[in-house]
Design a protein around this motif. Structure first.
Motif, PDB file in Angstrom:
ATOM      1  N   THR A  46       0.844  -1.191   0.000  1.00 26.77           N
ATOM      2  CA  THR A  46       0.000   0.000   0.000  1.00 26.77           C
ATOM      3  C   THR A  46       0.881   1.242   0.000  1.00 26.77           C
ATOM      4  O   THR A  46       1.742   1.392   0.870  1.00 26.77           O
ATOM      5  CB  THR A  46      -0.916   0.026   1.236  1.00 26.77           C
ATOM      6  OG1 THR A  46      -1.582  -1.234   1.363  1.00 26.77           O
ATOM      7  CG2 THR A  46      -1.950   1.126   1.102  1.00 26.77           C
ATOM      8  N   PRO A  47       0.681   2.171  -0.927  1.00 20.61           N
ATOM      9  CA  PRO A  47       1.564   3.340  -1.037  1.00 20.61           C
ATOM     10  C   PRO A  47       1.201   4.460  -0.059  1.00 20.61           C
ATOM     11  O   PRO A  47       0.826   5.566  -0.453  1.00 20.61           O
ATOM     12  CB  PRO A  47       1.366   3.771  -2.494  1.00 20.61           C
ATOM     13  CG  PRO A  47      -0.032   3.368  -2.819  1.00 20.61           C
ATOM     14  CD  PRO A  47      -0.281   2.099  -2.053  1.00 20.61           C
ATOM     15  N   VAL A  48       1.285   4.175   1.225  1.00 17.81           N
ATOM     16  CA  VAL A  48       1.071   5.188   2.260  1.00 17.81           C
ATOM     17  C   VAL A  48       2.173   5.041   3.305  1.00 17.81           C
ATOM     18  O   VAL A  48       2.824   3.998   3.409  1.00 17.81           O
ATOM     19  CB  VAL A  48      -0.312   5.051   2.939  1.00 17.81           C
ATOM     20  CG1 VAL A  48      -1.432   5.199   1.928  1.00 17.81           C
ATOM     21  CG2 VAL A  48      -0.434   3.731   3.686  1.00 17.81           C
ATOM     22  N   ALA A  49       2.373   6.091   4.100  1.00 14.16           N
ATOM     23  CA  ALA A  49       3.356   6.064   5.181  1.00 14.16           C
ATOM     24  C   ALA A  49       2.676   5.553   6.442  1.00 14.16           C
ATOM     25  O   ALA A  49       1.670   6.105   6.879  1.00 14.16           O
ATOM     26  CB  ALA A  49       3.917   7.463   5.414  1.00 14.16           C
ATOM     27  N   TYR A  50       3.224   4.485   7.016  1.00  9.20           N
ATOM     28  CA  TYR A  50       2.592   3.928   8.212  1.00  9.20           C
ATOM     29  C   TYR A  50       3.634   3.286   9.121  1.00  9.20           C
ATOM     30  O   TYR A  50       4.755   2.963   8.708  1.00  9.20           O
ATOM     31  CB  TYR A  50       1.514   2.905   7.838  1.00  9.20           C
ATOM     32  CG  TYR A  50       2.013   1.627   7.219  1.00  9.20           C
ATOM     33  CD1 TYR A  50       2.314   0.514   7.999  1.00  9.20           C
ATOM     34  CD2 TYR A  50       2.183   1.517   5.840  1.00  9.20           C
ATOM     35  CE1 TYR A  50       2.761  -0.665   7.433  1.00  9.20           C
ATOM     36  CE2 TYR A  50       2.628   0.343   5.266  1.00  9.20           C
ATOM     37  CZ  TYR A  50       2.921  -0.748   6.065  1.00  9.20           C
ATOM     38  OH  TYR A  50       3.372  -1.920   5.498  1.00  9.20           O
ATOM     39  N   THR A  51       3.228   3.112  10.381  1.00  6.43           N
ATOM     40  CA  THR A  51       4.061   2.445  11.383  1.00  6.43           C
ATOM     41  C   THR A  51       3.204   1.450  12.143  1.00  6.43           C
ATOM     42  O   THR A  51       2.089   1.790  12.565  1.00  6.43           O
ATOM     43  CB  THR A  51       4.662   3.464  12.370  1.00  6.43           C
ATOM     44  OG1 THR A  51       5.472   4.397  11.661  1.00  6.43           O
ATOM     45  CG2 THR A  51       5.507   2.763  13.431  1.00  6.43           C
ATOM     46  N   ASN A  52       3.706   0.235  12.320  1.00  7.94           N
ATOM     47  CA  ASN A  52       3.023  -0.780  13.112  1.00  7.94           C
ATOM     48  C   ASN A  52       3.693  -0.928  14.467  1.00  7.94           C
ATOM     49  O   ASN A  52       4.930  -0.937  14.562  1.00  7.94           O
ATOM     50  CB  ASN A  52       3.041  -2.137  12.401  1.00  7.94           C
ATOM     51  CG  ASN A  52       2.165  -2.152  11.167  1.00  7.94           C
ATOM     52  OD1 ASN A  52       1.154  -1.465  11.098  1.00  7.94           O
ATOM     53  ND2 ASN A  52       2.553  -2.942  10.177  1.00  7.94           N
ATOM     54  N   LEU A 131      -4.911  -4.973  23.476  1.00  9.06           N
ATOM     55  CA  LEU A 131      -4.675  -4.793  22.050  1.00  9.06           C
ATOM     56  C   LEU A 131      -3.699  -5.820  21.500  1.00  9.06           C
ATOM     57  O   LEU A 131      -2.738  -6.220  22.171  1.00  9.06           O
ATOM     58  CB  LEU A 131      -4.124  -3.393  21.769  1.00  9.06           C
ATOM     59  CG  LEU A 131      -5.085  -2.226  22.002  1.00  9.06           C
ATOM     60  CD1 LEU A 131      -4.402  -0.911  21.659  1.00  9.06           C
ATOM     61  CD2 LEU A 131      -6.359  -2.390  21.180  1.00  9.06           C
ATOM     62  N   GLN A 132      -3.960  -6.233  20.262  1.00  8.44           N
ATOM     63  CA  GLN A 132      -3.047  -7.099  19.530  1.00  8.44           C
ATOM     64  C   GLN A 132      -1.958  -6.274  18.866  1.00  8.44           C
ATOM     65  O   GLN A 132      -0.785  -6.629  18.902  1.00  8.44           O
ATOM     66  CB  GLN A 132      -3.806  -7.907  18.476  1.00  8.44           C
ATOM     67  CG  GLN A 132      -2.952  -8.874  17.688  1.00  8.44           C
ATOM     68  CD  GLN A 132      -2.384  -9.980  18.562  1.00  8.44           C
ATOM     69  OE1 GLN A 132      -3.021 -10.415  19.516  1.00  8.44           O
ATOM     70  NE2 GLN A 132      -1.178 -10.420  18.250  1.00  8.44           N
ATOM     71  N   ASP A 133      -2.338  -5.162  18.259  1.00 16.10           N
ATOM     72  CA  ASP A 133      -1.383  -4.264  17.629  1.00 16.10           C
ATOM     73  C   ASP A 133      -2.069  -2.960  17.258  1.00 16.10           C
ATOM     74  O   ASP A 133      -3.285  -2.812  17.382  1.00 16.10           O
ATOM     75  CB  ASP A 133      -0.724  -4.897  16.396  1.00 16.10           C
ATOM     76  CG  ASP A 133      -1.733  -5.444  15.393  1.00 16.10           C
ATOM     77  OD1 ASP A 133      -2.814  -4.847  15.267  1.00 16.10           O
ATOM     78  OD2 ASP A 133      -1.444  -6.465  14.742  1.00 16.10           O
ATOM     79  N   VAL A 134      -1.271  -2.001  16.819  1.00 13.31           N
ATOM     80  CA  VAL A 134      -1.747  -0.677  16.406  1.00 13.31           C
ATOM     81  C   VAL A 134      -1.029  -0.291  15.126  1.00 13.31           C
ATOM     82  O   VAL A 134       0.178  -0.529  14.984  1.00 13.31           O
ATOM     83  CB  VAL A 134      -1.474   0.390  17.491  1.00 13.31           C
ATOM     84  CG1 VAL A 134      -1.877   1.780  16.994  1.00 13.31           C
ATOM     85  CG2 VAL A 134      -2.212   0.063  18.782  1.00 13.31           C
ATOM     86  N   GLN A 135      -1.775   0.281  14.205  1.00 17.50           N
ATOM     87  CA  GLN A 135      -1.162   0.844  13.001  1.00 17.50           C
ATOM     88  C   GLN A 135      -1.483   2.330  12.925  1.00 17.50           C
ATOM     89  O   GLN A 135      -2.642   2.725  13.028  1.00 17.50           O
ATOM     90  CB  GLN A 135      -1.660   0.153  11.734  1.00 17.50           C
ATOM     91  CG  GLN A 135      -0.996   0.700  10.465  1.00 17.50           C
ATOM     92  CD  GLN A 135      -1.413  -0.025   9.202  1.00 17.50           C
ATOM     93  OE1 GLN A 135      -2.353   0.388   8.533  1.00 17.50           O
ATOM     94  NE2 GLN A 135      -0.724  -1.121   8.873  1.00 17.50           N
ATOM     95  N   ILE A 136      -0.445   3.144  12.752  1.00 10.90           N
ATOM     96  CA  ILE A 136      -0.601   4.588  12.568  1.00 10.90           C
ATOM     97  C   ILE A 136      -0.290   4.905  11.117  1.00 10.90           C
ATOM     98  O   ILE A 136       0.831   4.665  10.646  1.00 10.90           O
ATOM     99  CB  ILE A 136       0.349   5.382  13.474  1.00 10.90           C
ATOM    100  CG1 ILE A 136       0.201   4.942  14.928  1.00 10.90           C
ATOM    101  CG2 ILE A 136       0.085   6.879  13.357  1.00 10.90           C
ATOM    102  CD1 ILE A 136       1.281   5.497  15.832  1.00 10.90           C
ATOM    103  N   GLN A 137      -1.274   5.412  10.396  1.00 15.29           N
ATOM    104  CA  GLN A 137      -1.066   5.866   9.024  1.00 15.29           C
ATOM    105  C   GLN A 137      -0.966   7.391   9.042  1.00 15.29           C
ATOM    106  O   GLN A 137      -1.816   8.067   9.602  1.00 15.29           O
ATOM    107  CB  GLN A 137      -2.220   5.431   8.128  1.00 15.29           C
ATOM    108  CG  GLN A 137      -2.378   3.936   7.998  1.00 15.29           C
ATOM    109  CD  GLN A 137      -3.552   3.552   7.119  1.00 15.29           C
ATOM    110  OE1 GLN A 137      -4.051   4.356   6.335  1.00 15.29           O
ATOM    111  NE2 GLN A 137      -4.019   2.317   7.250  1.00 15.29           N
ATOM    112  N   ARG A 138       0.067   7.915   8.421  1.00 11.97           N
ATOM    113  CA  ARG A 138       0.268   9.362   8.382  1.00 11.97           C
ATOM    114  C   ARG A 138      -0.219   9.909   7.046  1.00 11.97           C
ATOM    115  O   ARG A 138      -0.067   9.275   6.008  1.00 11.97           O
ATOM    116  CB  ARG A 138       1.746   9.697   8.607  1.00 11.97           C
ATOM    117  CG  ARG A 138       2.247   9.177   9.948  1.00 11.97           C
ATOM    118  CD  ARG A 138       3.696   9.558  10.208  1.00 11.97           C
ATOM    119  NE  ARG A 138       4.629   8.967   9.254  1.00 11.97           N
ATOM    120  CZ  ARG A 138       5.099   7.729   9.336  1.00 11.97           C
ATOM    121  NH1 ARG A 138       4.696   6.928  10.316  1.00 11.97           N
ATOM    122  NH2 ARG A 138       5.965   7.285   8.442  1.00 11.97           N
TER     123      ARG A 138
END
Length: 743
Positions: A46-52, A131-138
């Motif tokens: 996916t062409p977005v900036a993100y952090t898991n 929580l299992q995990d978190v994704q931050i999309q900028r």
């Protein structure tokens, strides 16, 4: 990526009360959870900036502070705390955008308040423990459900049912009488199909700021039913919070006179000796309960379906002592006391709300050899009452009915969206991405506002009926050049309706316009065995962004108005090094330029609406609360069961208004935290961890939030500008020790 699942009963169970399921069935369940698709998540193509952030990363940091502070060291993130120690009323900004522009979901279900568009993290205490995990999309990110993502989106996934039974206790204690206690238990998979989990949490703190106490209680319960291809989960989580107000902040003069911890909230009077007396019940009280029913079905190796139903009930109020308030503004008549007519008096008011939010989400996902596609959407409804009452008036003569509302209004909001996402492999390693969303909103507010309209001699009337239709296209290319190098480029459009405050605090004869964002992103990542790095360039072009202009409405409230052109542009740099000896180094930095084009400010004499307006054109100015430079650095070391880390953050100067006033800024700050922990095993115990975190290691005196305003007065015939500001002081060096035991 994982997710979903559905129906159930309720929970509460101790581990030993249920037998462990056969290994074969447990593995089938785990396999199903691993293929569950979160439709709003970004993937490697996916062409977005993100952090898991994984469950393990969250757990290591989750010793007491709120969720925003667990995300502090991810790129372009800033956090704030009213109480000064990261617990209670905390918030998060990403790329300079505030909470009203950050979309937050849990299992794809919206968490933002439908009217304010914010999420109040004080209502989700210790949520990271479930929580299992978190994704931050900028940036604009991928299409999601709920409030528009205008700077970022935060997607949280709750943990699935553990295949084996477990129990866990964790506790923390430290400075400012801060403590957290958490108990968790799970049954594992019973008879190959059923499973249950439970969590109870208590978080409490006196706060760094005077009287900024916080008391939070929460639970999380879930039950699940699993077959080879279907999972059903029923989840409920809730909280009860009581927080003493600390949102007034303090001026520099007040800090010099009373100290950095000074809190003016609840101030009743000052005696002859200069002693200050405060109202004890200056508190915010809220109960919020969430229910989610989640269904996941895998038709075959290519098709997957997710359906979710949800309901949230919120009920709460806050009380505050107000000095010398005009009685007519509260539906009260002037009275005679000591032979004098009293038109202004001290009083205690209570502002309350009772709201309901419910709806459903769905997604169908196809995964072929070259094509991956998702059709999804949501339909939600909000219904909320806002009302206020006067509980007490000083020396009042006459009838006072604390059960009578002096204002009441009802708001409803219907919010629906549908989206289609597709990722197609054009050639080996080259993927084209398309994301099309349509969103429709119907928003109504009817009744009286909590503000008095002096022009009409009555409470401000609210008669707002708005409809919005937004088409939000996104497209991009991702090129996996080889196993180590990846490049992406994308364009996104996002549109967003105004918040409640944009209507209730705006001019009576004007309605705010929706905002629009055009987001351009270019990213590169390198992934090696021991070293990873990345860079992301972004340009976020805003049309009609709502910003505070310095203007006042007819009753003196600050007005947020649409400015035609503004932008955020910058570069995000990330690097990670992991050596075999146990040493890790993580660093990220954001260099940005955030501007309003041709900003026009309107000032009023002594800040009184209706006086002569002084209009000042400042040209291009920095957007408020948007630093030009953020740097995060972490050194870590692990050896057997020992782990140590030193985390540091540098944030450059921030303006607190859009008028570029040097005396209304937050100074740059550099803060470091040192964390130590040791994990070992004991008889009949899977693991035990003890540790501590030393926050603000070098005792930096800093503020990370505040407010600013301006007006003018006449010096003869000359207009003289004046500015004022309040600052949220943060705690110096303080300690939080923790222990966790896993069975």
């Amino acid at each position: 990526m994982r997710r979903n699942a559905m129906i159930v009963c309720l929970l509460m169970a101790t581990t030993g009360a249920f037998a462990q399921a056969p290994e074969k069935d447990s593995l089938q369940t785990v396999g199903l959870q691993e293929v569950e698709v979160i439709a709003t998540r970004a993937t490697a193509h996916t062409p977005v900036a993100y952090t898991n952030l994984s469950k393990e990363q969250l757990k290591k940091a989750n010793t007491g502070v709120d969720m925003p502070y667990l995300l502090t060291f991810t790129p372009s993130v800033l956090t704030t705390s009213d109480a000064g120690a990261g617990i209670g009323y905390t918030s998060i900004r990403v790329r300079g955008t505030d909470a009203t522009r950050i979309n937050v979901t849990t299992n794809g279900i919206p968490m933002n308040d439908a009217e304010s568009h914010s999420i109040f993290w004080v209502n989700t205490p210790d949520f990271a423990s479930s929580l299992q995990d978190v994704q931050i999309q900028r940036g604009a990110g991928t299409s999601t459900n709920g409030a528009g993502a205008f700077g970022a989106s935060i997607n949280m996934q709750t943990q699935g049912i553990s295949p084996t039974p477990y129990a866990e206790f964790s506790g923390s204690y430290g400075s400012f009488n801060t403590h957290k206690e958490t108990v968790k238990a799970g049954t594992g998979i019973i008879n190959g199909h059923w499973g249950f989990d439970a969590r109870l949490s208590n978080v409490s703190s006196d706060g760094y700021i005077d009287r900024a106490s916080v008391g939070l209680n929460a639970y999380f319960l879930q039950g699940g039913y699993y077959t080879d291809n279907t999972s059903i989960r029923l989840i409920t989580f809730a909280n009860k919070e009581r927080t003493y107000h600390a949102w007034n902040y303090a001026s520099k003069e007040e800090m010099e006179q009373y100290g950095r911890r000074y809190n003016s909230c609840g101030l009743m009077y000052e005696d002859e000796k200069g002693g200050q007396h405060f109202y004890e019940d200056q508190t915010d009280n809220y109960i919020q309960k969430h229910y989610q029913l989640l269904l996941n079905h895998r038709f075959n190796s290519q098709w997957n379906m997710n359906i979710g139903l949800h309901y949230t009930k919120g009920d709460g109020y806050y009380q505050e002592y107000k000095t010398r308030r005009t009685l007519v503004e509260y539906g009260l008549s002037p009275f005679v006391y000591d032979d004098k007519e009293v038109t202004k008096s001290d009083l205690v008011r209570k502002k309350a709300m009772d709201n309901k939010f419910g709806g459903g989400i769905f997604s169908f996902t196809y995964k072929g050899d070259r094509l991956q596609a998702t059709l999804g959407g949501a339909l939600n409804r909000y219904d909320g009452d806002h009302f206020g009452r006067v509980l007490w008036v000083k020396s009042y003569v006459g009838d006072l009915n604390p059960d009578t509302d002096y204002y009441f209004n009802n708001a409803t909001k219907n919010d629906g969206n549908i989206y289609l996402k597709a990722n197609y492999e054009l050639a080996k390693g080259v993927n084209a991405y398309m994301d099309l969303q349509y969103r429709h909103i119907c928003y109504k507010i009817d009744g009286t506002n909590d503000k008095y309209n002096w022009l009409a001699s009555e409470m401000q009337r609210l008669d707002i009926h708005e409809n919005f239709g937004f088409f939000n296209p996104k497209a991009g290319l991702s090129w996996q050049i080889n196993p180590h190098h990846r490049l992406f480029v994308s364009f996104s459009e996002a549109q967003k309706e105004p918040t409640r405050n944009n209507y209730t605090d705006g001019r009576f004869d004007e309605h705010p316009k929706p905002e629009r964002l055009l987001d351009y992103e270019l990213g590169y990542t390198f992934a090696g065995k021991t070293f990873q790095a990345g860079a992301n360039l972004y340009y976020m072009d805003y049309k009609d962004q709502l910003v505070l202009t310095g203007e006042l409405n007819e009753i003196g409230e600050a007005v947020a108005s649409n400015v035609p052109d503004s932008y955020r542009m910058g570069v995000e740099l990330m690097a990670n090094l992991r050596l075999p000896c146990g040493f890790t180094w993580n660093i990220n930095a954001t260099l940005s330029k955030n501007r309003v084009k041709n900003f026009t400010e309107t000032l009023f004499e002594n800040e009184e609406a209706g006086t002569e307006a002084w209009v000042i054109n400042h040209g291009n100015t920095p957007l408020s609360f948007s630093p030009d430079f953020i740097l995060n650095n972490r050194f870590g070391y692990t050896y057997k069961g020992f782990e140590a880390s030193l985390q540091s953050q540098y944030v450059s100067k921030q303006y607190m208004s859009n008028a570029k006033q040097e005396e209304c800024t937050l100074d740059a700050y550099f803060v470091s935290n040192l964390a130590l922990a040791y994990t070992f095993k004991l008889p009949k115990v899977k693991s035990m961890t003890v540790g501590c975190t030393l926050y603000n290691l070098f005792n930096e005196k800093y503020e990370n939030n505040g407010y600013a305003g301006s007006g003018y007065y006449y010096d003869g015939d000359r207009k003289v500008r004046y500015n004022y500001a309040g600052y949220a002081a943060q705690a110096g060096t303080h300690l939080l020790a923790h222990v966790s035991i896993n069975f």
